[in-house]
Enzyme design. Structure first.
Site, PDB file in Angstrom:
ATOM      1  N   LYS A  14       0.393  -3.369 -22.357  1.00  0.00           N
ATOM      2  CA  LYS A  14       1.103  -3.584 -21.095  1.00  0.00           C
ATOM      3  C   LYS A  14       0.343  -2.944 -19.923  1.00  0.00           C
ATOM      4  O   LYS A  14       0.112  -3.592 -18.908  1.00  0.00           O
ATOM      5  CB  LYS A  14       2.527  -3.001 -21.146  1.00  0.00           C
ATOM      6  N   ARG A  89      13.604  -0.995 -20.443  1.00  0.00           N
ATOM      7  CA  ARG A  89      13.436  -0.743 -21.867  1.00  0.00           C
ATOM      8  C   ARG A  89      14.756  -0.862 -22.632  1.00  0.00           C
ATOM      9  O   ARG A  89      14.767  -0.781 -23.854  1.00  0.00           O
ATOM     10  CB  ARG A  89      12.857   0.650 -22.068  1.00  0.00           C
ATOM     11  N   ARG A 128      -6.063   5.188 -29.086  1.00  0.00           N
ATOM     12  CA  ARG A 128      -5.758   5.673 -27.741  1.00  0.00           C
ATOM     13  C   ARG A 128      -5.451   7.173 -27.750  1.00  0.00           C
ATOM     14  O   ARG A 128      -5.874   7.905 -26.868  1.00  0.00           O
ATOM     15  CB  ARG A 128      -4.571   4.903 -27.152  1.00  0.00           C
ATOM     16  N   ARG A 134      -2.698  11.675 -25.085  1.00  0.00           N
ATOM     17  CA  ARG A 134      -1.250  11.472 -24.965  1.00  0.00           C
ATOM     18  C   ARG A 134      -0.546  12.016 -26.202  1.00  0.00           C
ATOM     19  O   ARG A 134      -0.833  11.600 -27.319  1.00  0.00           O
ATOM     20  CB  ARG A 134      -0.937   9.975 -24.783  1.00  0.00           C
ATOM     21  N   ARG A 146       8.416   5.396 -32.279  1.00  0.00           N
ATOM     22  CA  ARG A 146       8.450   4.625 -31.030  1.00  0.00           C
ATOM     23  C   ARG A 146       8.590   3.135 -31.303  1.00  0.00           C
ATOM     24  O   ARG A 146       9.304   2.422 -30.582  1.00  0.00           O
ATOM     25  CB  ARG A 146       7.185   4.903 -30.214  1.00  0.00           C
TER      26      ARG A 146
HETATM   27  O1  C5P Z   1       5.599   2.786 -21.043  1.00  0.00           O
HETATM   28  P1  C5P Z   1       4.876   3.902 -21.750  1.00  0.00           P
HETATM   29  O2  C5P Z   1       4.444   3.521 -23.130  1.00  0.00           O
HETATM   30  O3  C5P Z   1       3.780   4.484 -20.935  1.00  0.00           O
HETATM   31  O4  C5P Z   1       5.966   5.044 -21.925  1.00  0.00           O
HETATM   32  C1  C5P Z   1       5.674   6.235 -22.614  1.00  0.00           C
HETATM   33  C2  C5P Z   1       6.955   6.920 -23.023  1.00  0.00           C
HETATM   34  O5  C5P Z   1       7.751   7.206 -21.868  1.00  0.00           O
HETATM   35  C3  C5P Z   1       7.878   6.092 -23.916  1.00  0.00           C
HETATM   36  O6  C5P Z   1       7.514   6.153 -25.277  1.00  0.00           O
HETATM   37  C4  C5P Z   1       9.216   6.756 -23.651  1.00  0.00           C
HETATM   38  O7  C5P Z   1       9.342   7.977 -24.340  1.00  0.00           O
HETATM   39  C5  C5P Z   1       9.125   7.050 -22.165  1.00  0.00           C
HETATM   40  N1  C5P Z   1       9.717   5.973 -21.352  1.00  0.00           N
HETATM   41  C6  C5P Z   1      11.091   5.805 -21.375  1.00  0.00           C
HETATM   42  N2  C5P Z   1      11.686   4.822 -20.632  1.00  0.00           N
HETATM   43  C7  C5P Z   1      10.943   3.984 -19.883  1.00  0.00           C
HETATM   44  C8  C5P Z   1       9.532   4.124 -19.861  1.00  0.00           C
HETATM   45  C9  C5P Z   1       8.943   5.131 -20.618  1.00  0.00           C
HETATM   46  O8  C5P Z   1      11.799   6.542 -22.064  1.00  0.00           O
HETATM   47  N3  C5P Z   1      11.552   3.023 -19.159  1.00  0.00           N
HETATM   48 MG    MG Z   2       1.835   2.000 -20.757  1.00  0.00          MG
END
Ligand code: C5P
Ligand code: MG
Length: 190
Positions: A14, A89, A128, A134, A146
């Site tokens: 994404k 989400r 990654r 991360r 996740r």
């Molecule tokens: O979108 P991304 O993978 O960068 O998000 C990393 C983490 O941030 C997710 O695994 C989650 O723990 C948190 N997150 C969330 N709600 C969102 C976006 C991210 O809880 N809308």
């Molecule tokens: Mg991302």
């Protein structure tokens, strides 16, 4: 105005593809993950609260994430287009986004869903984790959690946007360039 949700499980690409679309179409990139990581880096109260969830591979509560987006609403209402990356989400977040966009007489144009097989996701996230540092990509148990959280809480959004006739699946395997071309072709046809 165009409002595109770039959707998919963790590791679907994404963030990477959002950058390609932003470069091509000059849309605003709205990544809730990046916003949360910035809050953590700045050691804000919101960041410290979010970090507990992120490190465990869980979702940050809806009201926190929705509040963060609401702060940006003025910009969302005035730019020529927005790419939502990692948001919504949950169905709750999708409904809140619909309400916010309705308040500026806008609406979601499409959900672009990057489809990637499970084993490929795990492989990408482990790679990654080695380069990005991360914490949520560091171990296999957090990664698997996740993906499970995605399947339980985020995947239902596919049906939500299917009912609105806004669901567009995109093959998320191949080179970054190939996937970007598929996305750009799809957006051009909207
Ligand atoms: O979108 P991304 O993978 O960068 O998000 C990393 C983490 O941030 C997710 O695994 C989650 O723990 C948190 N997150 C969330 N709600 C969102 C976006 C991210 O809880 N809308
Ligand atoms: Mg991302």
């Amino acid at each position: 105005m165009i409002h595109l949700i770039l959707f998919g499980p963790p590791g679907a690409g994404k963030g990477t593809q959002a950058l390609a679309l932003v470069e091509h179409f000059k849309f605003m990139h709205l990544s809730t993950g990046d916003l949360l990581r910035a809050e953590i880096a700045a050691k804000t109260e919101l960041g410290m609260e979010a970090k507990r969830f992120i490190d465990a591979g869980e979702l940050v509560p809806d009201e926190t994430v929705i509040g963060m987006i609401q702060i940006l609403l003025q910009r969302i209402c005035t730019v020529p287009g927005v790419i939502y990356d990692g948001f919504p989400r949950t169905v709750e977040q999708a409904k809140a986004l619909d309400q916010m966009l309705t308040s500026c007489k806008e609406g979601i144009t499409a959900l672009l869903s990057l489809e990637v097989p499970h084993d490929e996701l795990v492989k990408r996230l482990l790679i990654r984790g080695e380069s990005s540092g991360r914490t949520d990509d560091a171990d296999i148990a957090t990664i698997e959690n996740r993906i499970s959280v995605y399947e339980a809480k985020t995947q239902p959004l596919i049906d939500y946007y299917k009912q609105l006739d806004k669901y567009h699946p995109i093959a998320g395997v191949g080179t970054i360039q190939e996937i970007a071309e598929r996305l750009i072709t799809e957006v051009d046809q909207l």
